[in-house]
Design a protein around this motif. Structure first.
Motif: not given
Length: 77
Positions: A23-33, A40-46
């Protein structure tokens, strides 16, 4: 976030991981669901990101050679 995502796309690609969610706030990676993922996530509180007190991340790689190749790629990037 785009710079971190590009780095991890290249690095995690060496172990077969791909982007699973983003999303505009995070990206996640994995090998399988059904396997753990890392993101990597932007801090929730900004506020600026800070070092997590007691935080640790780990990855499973099947052989010492795979660990060495992953480490080498990280240093190259």
């Amino acid at each position: 976030l785009p710079r971190a995502a590009a780095f991890f796309d290249a690095l995690f690609g060496t172990i077969g991981a791909k982007r699973q969610l983003e999303s505009e706030r995070f990206v996640s990676w994995g090998v399988a669901p059904d396997q753990p993922s890392i993101g990597v996530i932007k801090p929730y509180d900004g506020q600026p990101a800070t070092v997590g007190n007691g935080s640790m991340a780990s990855l499973y790689l099947p052989t010492p050679e795979a660990v060495a190749a992953f480490h080498k790629k990280a240093l190259e990037l």
